[in-house]
Design an enzyme around this catalytic site. Structure first.
Site, PDB file in Angstrom:
ATOM      1  N   GLY A 279       0.836  -1.201   0.000  1.00 52.95           N
ATOM      2  CA  GLY A 279       0.000   0.000   0.000  1.00 52.95           C
ATOM      3  C   GLY A 279       0.865   1.242   0.000  1.00 52.95           C
TER       4      GLY A 279
ATOM      5  N   GLY B 185      -0.531   4.356   0.027  1.00 52.84           N
ATOM      6  CA  GLY B 185      -1.304   5.492   0.540  1.00 52.84           C
ATOM      7  C   GLY B 185      -0.623   6.054   1.782  1.00 52.84           C
TER       8      GLY B 185
ATOM      9  N   GLY C 216       0.588   3.353   4.359  1.00 52.18           N
ATOM     10  CA  GLY C 216       1.722   2.568   3.875  1.00 52.18           C
ATOM     11  C   GLY C 216       3.000   3.386   3.830  1.00 52.18           C
TER      12      GLY C 216
ATOM     13  CG  HIS D 166     -19.396  11.766   3.087  1.00 53.12           C
ATOM     14  ND1 HIS D 166     -20.084  12.920   2.786  1.00 53.12           N
ATOM     15  CD2 HIS D 166     -18.255  12.160   3.694  1.00 53.12           C
ATOM     16  CE1 HIS D 166     -19.370  13.968   3.202  1.00 53.12           C
ATOM     17  NE2 HIS D 166     -18.259  13.525   3.755  1.00 53.12           N
TER      18      HIS D 166
ATOM     19  CG  LEU E 184     -16.477  13.372  -0.286  1.00 52.70           C
ATOM     20  CD1 LEU E 184     -17.455  12.477   0.427  1.00 52.70           C
ATOM     21  CD2 LEU E 184     -15.181  13.444   0.481  1.00 52.70           C
TER      22      LEU E 184
ATOM     23  CB  THR F  92     -15.009  17.973   1.672  1.00 56.14           C
ATOM     24  OG1 THR F  92     -14.610  17.984   3.052  1.00 56.14           O
ATOM     25  CG2 THR F  92     -15.045  19.415   1.186  1.00 56.14           C
TER      26      THR F  92
ATOM     27  CG  HIS G  22     -16.826   8.514   2.809  1.00 60.18           C
ATOM     28  ND1 HIS G  22     -16.224   9.052   1.690  1.00 60.18           N
ATOM     29  CD2 HIS G  22     -16.220   9.102   3.873  1.00 60.18           C
ATOM     30  CE1 HIS G  22     -15.301   9.929   2.063  1.00 60.18           C
ATOM     31  NE2 HIS G  22     -15.271   9.968   3.373  1.00 60.18           N
TER      32      HIS G  22
ATOM     33  CG  LEU H 298      -6.966  12.325   5.939  1.00 58.75           C
ATOM     34  CD1 LEU H 298      -6.919  13.773   5.465  1.00 58.75           C
ATOM     35  CD2 LEU H 298      -6.369  11.414   4.866  1.00 58.75           C
TER      36      LEU H 298
HETATM   37  C1  LIG Z   1     -13.083  11.055  -1.511  1.00 61.26           C
HETATM   38  C2  LIG Z   1     -12.577  10.827  -0.117  1.00 61.26           C
HETATM   39  C3  LIG Z   1     -12.305  11.914   0.703  1.00 61.26           C
HETATM   40  C4  LIG Z   1     -11.849  11.716   1.998  1.00 61.26           C
HETATM   41  N1  LIG Z   1     -11.591  12.804   2.789  1.00 61.26           N
HETATM   42  C5  LIG Z   1     -11.096  12.612   4.038  1.00 61.26           C
HETATM   43  C6  LIG Z   1     -10.762  13.718   4.867  1.00 61.26           C
HETATM   44  O1  LIG Z   1     -10.870  14.878   4.467  1.00 61.26           O
HETATM   45  N2  LIG Z   1     -10.303  13.475   6.102  1.00 61.26           N
HETATM   46  C7  LIG Z   1     -10.137  12.205   6.593  1.00 61.26           C
HETATM   47  O2  LIG Z   1      -9.692  12.048   7.718  1.00 61.26           O
HETATM   48  N3  LIG Z   1     -10.421  11.134   5.809  1.00 61.26           N
HETATM   49  C8  LIG Z   1     -10.889  11.313   4.554  1.00 61.26           C
HETATM   50  N4  LIG Z   1     -11.172  10.225   3.777  1.00 61.26           N
HETATM   51  C9  LIG Z   1     -10.786   8.889   4.244  1.00 61.26           C
HETATM   52  C10 LIG Z   1      -9.287   8.718   4.073  1.00 61.26           C
HETATM   53  O3  LIG Z   1      -8.831   9.453   2.968  1.00 61.26           O
HETATM   54  C11 LIG Z   1      -8.904   7.263   3.870  1.00 61.26           C
HETATM   55  O4  LIG Z   1      -9.512   6.475   4.847  1.00 61.26           O
HETATM   56  C12 LIG Z   1      -7.396   7.084   3.991  1.00 61.26           C
HETATM   57  O5  LIG Z   1      -6.718   7.999   3.171  1.00 61.26           O
HETATM   58  C13 LIG Z   1      -6.988   5.669   3.659  1.00 61.26           C
HETATM   59  O6  LIG Z   1      -5.593   5.618   3.600  1.00 61.26           O
HETATM   60  P1  LIG Z   1      -4.837   4.239   3.489  1.00 61.26           P
HETATM   61  O7  LIG Z   1      -3.399   4.557   3.427  1.00 61.26           O
HETATM   62  O8  LIG Z   1      -5.311   3.336   4.556  1.00 61.26           O
HETATM   63  O9  LIG Z   1      -5.357   3.608   2.112  1.00 61.26           O
HETATM   64  P2  LIG Z   1      -5.350   4.179   0.617  1.00 61.26           P
HETATM   65  O10 LIG Z   1      -4.948   5.571   0.512  1.00 61.26           O
HETATM   66  O11 LIG Z   1      -6.663   3.774   0.032  1.00 61.26           O
HETATM   67  O12 LIG Z   1      -4.200   3.323  -0.060  1.00 61.26           O
HETATM   68  C14 LIG Z   1      -4.312   1.950  -0.275  1.00 61.26           C
HETATM   69  C15 LIG Z   1      -3.067   1.486  -0.989  1.00 61.26           C
HETATM   70  O13 LIG Z   1      -3.054   0.079  -1.046  1.00 61.26           O
HETATM   71  C16 LIG Z   1      -2.694  -0.359  -2.339  1.00 61.26           C
HETATM   72  N5  LIG Z   1      -3.332  -1.659  -2.532  1.00 61.26           N
HETATM   73  C17 LIG Z   1      -4.599  -2.020  -2.256  1.00 61.26           C
HETATM   74  N6  LIG Z   1      -4.784  -3.328  -2.529  1.00 61.26           N
HETATM   75  C18 LIG Z   1      -3.602  -3.791  -2.993  1.00 61.26           C
HETATM   76  C19 LIG Z   1      -3.159  -5.058  -3.445  1.00 61.26           C
HETATM   77  N7  LIG Z   1      -3.948  -6.116  -3.464  1.00 61.26           N
HETATM   78  N8  LIG Z   1      -1.873  -5.148  -3.881  1.00 61.26           N
HETATM   79  C20 LIG Z   1      -1.051  -4.076  -3.865  1.00 61.26           C
HETATM   80  N9  LIG Z   1      -1.426  -2.863  -3.429  1.00 61.26           N
HETATM   81  C21 LIG Z   1      -2.677  -2.736  -2.996  1.00 61.26           C
HETATM   82  C22 LIG Z   1      -3.166   0.725  -3.271  1.00 61.26           C
HETATM   83  O14 LIG Z   1      -2.404   0.750  -4.434  1.00 61.26           O
HETATM   84  C23 LIG Z   1      -2.932   1.972  -2.410  1.00 61.26           C
HETATM   85  O15 LIG Z   1      -1.619   2.435  -2.600  1.00 61.26           O
HETATM   86  C24 LIG Z   1     -11.647  10.401   2.476  1.00 61.26           C
HETATM   87  C25 LIG Z   1     -11.907   9.327   1.654  1.00 61.26           C
HETATM   88  C26 LIG Z   1     -12.394   9.523   0.378  1.00 61.26           C
HETATM   89  C27 LIG Z   1     -12.726   8.322  -0.450  1.00 61.26           C
END
Ligand SMILES: Cc1cc2nc3c(=O)[nH]c(=O)nc-3n(C[C@H](O)[C@H](O)[C@H](O)COP(=O)(O)OP(=O)(O)OC[C@H]3O[C@@H](n4cnc5c(N)ncnc54)[C@H](O)[C@@H]3O)c2cc1C
Length: 565
Positions: free
Chosen positions: A10, A12, A15, A233, A243, A245, A342, A383
């Site tokens: 991951g 994101g 990660g 959401h 979305l 916000t 969401h 976040l």
């Molecule tokens: C439109 C939107 C707006 C948002 N706004 C806010 C906000 O303002 N404030 C807030 O607190 N939260 C917000 N959220 C929620 C927040 O952004 C997310 O919960 C958070 O960013 C998730 O981060 P993460 O690193 O866990 O996953 P992600 O950022 O989703 O990253 C997942 C990663 O895993 C990788 N991956 C997935 N499956 C596999 C696989 N099988 N093999 C290899 N790689 C894989 C992907 O490539 C990616 O890099 C928002 C969410 C959305 C959808």
């Protein structure tokens, strides 16, 4: 076979933060990501990230305790309070670290980090960079990863984890551009694979958010927790469900029905539009169901009274989205909005350091459930969760590999590789006639319609029987084109198995939980029942069928109370 000490899956926020912490802790860490890291869903986050900095004029009395109480109350008392304490105590220093790394936060007139009000918060505590907070955070962490020369494997998709004697030995991944399938050996694997948004129709999530990581962890023996808690959401654009916000309401936006009434007055007279998301989403749907929606399917988010200057300064991207995808300029007209799936409150069960039940497998971010969001997450807390718990997972990973020699080639990887090969043979030589795209769409609609914002036992049972029929159809897929290179059909067909299993788990959990708590609202059991249900739902993959059990919620200092806003 490729070998590394720590493999983070991951790219994101969770990660990248984990990989940075593991590297700083002295480990050799790499990142595998399905998409290029900066295209992860984290980059779509708009509204902001919470910390009790007390920078806003009307927020000076904010404290970590108040942030914690709001989070616990927002969670409808299902969050583990020890984890919430960690999250909120670390929030301010986390923001300062991000600021020092270069995040261009919006500023107050005196030059402090600006903070806006968000739903369920007693004070304005959401730090933001206009309405592009996730993007700037993600780019900043990516720079930090590049600075440390952390190796990235972009466009590699993890298909399975290799586990023997309940210890993770590595994983099997597919390289989209070349079609290679490779074994990766690791001493520690950290999953930061994000949510499962697209198990539901009308999701605000990126298309890659299908829960493939959660499913892989579940198949490998790591239990999932609280999967029935799905956040809808309140405000996504009608049609695309992009979305809009909560920051738009934080800046003062109104929700209005077809009679031009600010209907939140009826449902949350004090907090109004800034009640927590579960409450606002249900209120909108009630208005629509009772005939006060527009065209029976949406309500308006009205920003006109904020004025052009404020909209351009604070919400430029929202204006852009509304103009491009709904042909509405919010400076002049209200935005048509409806609730959309969401966020996944549930996920891979972890302890406070990100450890799962499988040794050597950690998890952080949206794919994990530590749990700080309980039955309903407050906006701006996710976040924060990714950065705080991504960091701890990286620190723990570095400690776990200290002085531990790399294991010799493990048979677990070869066994898992063989299982993957078998699955590929089935997918590439199918003799059935079922189309995976059709199954996927049916699944998404069933989940949104029958396991959505309002749930009823009878409907959930119908959903479950449909899901089981779809699973049966999945065993009769038509052949997919057999090229290995850039085969999106293969990726989609493969991840569909996980989506079907996650859907079944979500629906079973929802059926069993005969109460209403946070995002889980049972019309046939409309009240919270602490005597029987103040507990986490756990599900393990036993003999190919989900096995449910329950676990106590950790309560440190906030006893459950009625949730009035
Ligand atoms: C439109 C939107 C707006 C948002 N706004 C806010 C906000 O303002 N404030 C807030 O607190 N939260 C917000 N959220 C929620 C927040 O952004 C997310 O919960 C958070 O960013 C998730 O981060 P993460 O690193 O866990 O996953 P992600 O950022 O989703 O990253 C997942 C990663 O895993 C990788 N991956 C997935 N499956 C596999 C696989 N099988 N093999 C290899 N790689 C894989 C992907 O490539 C990616 O890099 C928002 C969410 C959305 C959808």
């Amino acid at each position: 076979m490729i070998k590394h000490q720590v493999i983070v899956v991951g790219g994101g926020l969770a990660g990248l933060r984990a990989a940075i912490a593991a590297t700083d802790g002295g480990a050799e860490a790499v990142v595998i990501s399905q998409v290029y890291p900066v295209r992860s869903h984290s980059g779509a986050a708009q509204g902001g990230i919470n910390a009790p900095l007390g920078n806003a004029e009307d927020g000076k009395d904010d404290t970590w305790e108040r942030h914690a109480l709001d989070t616990v109350k927002g969670s409808d008392y299902l969050a583990d309070q020890d984890a919430v304490e960690v999250l909120t105590k670390k929030a301010s220093s986390t923001i300062f670290e991000l600021e020092h790394w270069g995040v261009p936060f919006s500023r107050t007139a005196e030059g402090k980090i600006a903070q806006r009000p968000f739903g369920g918060g007693a004070f304005p505590r959401t730090c933001y960079a206009a309405d592009k907070t996730g993007r700037v955070l993600l780019h900043t962490l990516f720079e930090q990863a590049l600075k440390r020369k952390i190796k990235i494997y972009p466009e590699w998709i993890v298909l399975a984890l290799a586990v023997e004697e309940n210890t993770c030995r590595g994983l099997i991944a597919y390289h989209l551009p070349t079609g290679t399938i490779e074994e990766f050996q690791a001493q520690v694997v950290i999953f930061a694979t994000g949510g499962y948004g697209h198990v539901f129709a009308r999701s605000t999530n990126s298309l890659i958010n299908t829960g493939s990581g959660m499913a892989a962890a579940y198949y490998a023996g790591a239990p999932l927790k609280d999967m029935e808690f799905v956040q809808f959401h309140p405000t996504s654009l009608v049609g695309t469900n992009i979305l809009i916000t909560e920051g738009a309401r934080g800046e003062g936006g109104y929700l209005i029905n077809k009679n031009n009434e600010r209907f939140m007055e009826k449902y949350a007279p004090k907090a109004m539009e800034l009640a927590p998301r579960d409450i606002v989403a249900r209120s909108i749907l009630t208005e629509i169901n009772e005939g006060r929606g527009i065209e029976d399917s949406y309500v308006y988010l009205d920003l006109r009274h904020l004025g052009k200057e404020k909209i351009l300064e604070r919400l430029p991207e929202i204006r852009d989205h509304a103009m491009h995808f709904s042909a509405v300029d919010p400076v002049e007209k209200p935005i048509p909005v409806q609730p959309g799936q969401h966020y996944s409150m549930g996920g891979i069960d972890t302890d406070i350091d990100g450890r799962t039940e499988v040794e050597g497998l950690l998890a952080a971010g949206e794919c994990a459930c530590v749990s700080v969001h309980g039955a309903n997450r407050l906006g701006g807390n996710s976040l924060l969760d990714t950065v705080v718990f991504g960091h701890s997972a990286g620190v723990v990973a570095a400690q776990l590999v200290q002085g531990k020699p790399c294991v010799e080639d493990s048979s677990a990887l070869l066994n898992e590789r063989e299982k993957v090969n078998k699955r590929l043979r089935v997918l590439f030589s199918g003799t059935g006639n079922e189309d995976p795209a059709v199954i996927r769409n049916e699944l998404k609609n069933i989940m949104f319609d029958k396991v959505g914002i309002f749930r009823r036992g009878e409907e959930i049972k119908e959903a479950l029987s449909s899901i089981r029929e779809l699973k049966e159809k999945y065993s009769r897929l038509r052949v997919i084109k057999s090229t290995r290179i850039f085969n999106i059909d293969f990726v989609r067909a493969n991840e569909l198995k996980g989506m079907l299993d996650l859907a079944e788990i979500i629906a079973c959990g929802a059926l069993q939980r005969e109460e209403s708590r946070g995002s889980h609202f049972r019309s046939d059991f409309p009240t919270r029942d602490d005597a029987n249900w103040l507990k986490h739902t756990m599900v393990s993959n036993m003999l190919e069928a989900p096995q449910f059990s329950y676990k106590d919620v950790k309560i440190t200092r906030w006893q459950p109370e009625a949730r009035n806003y």
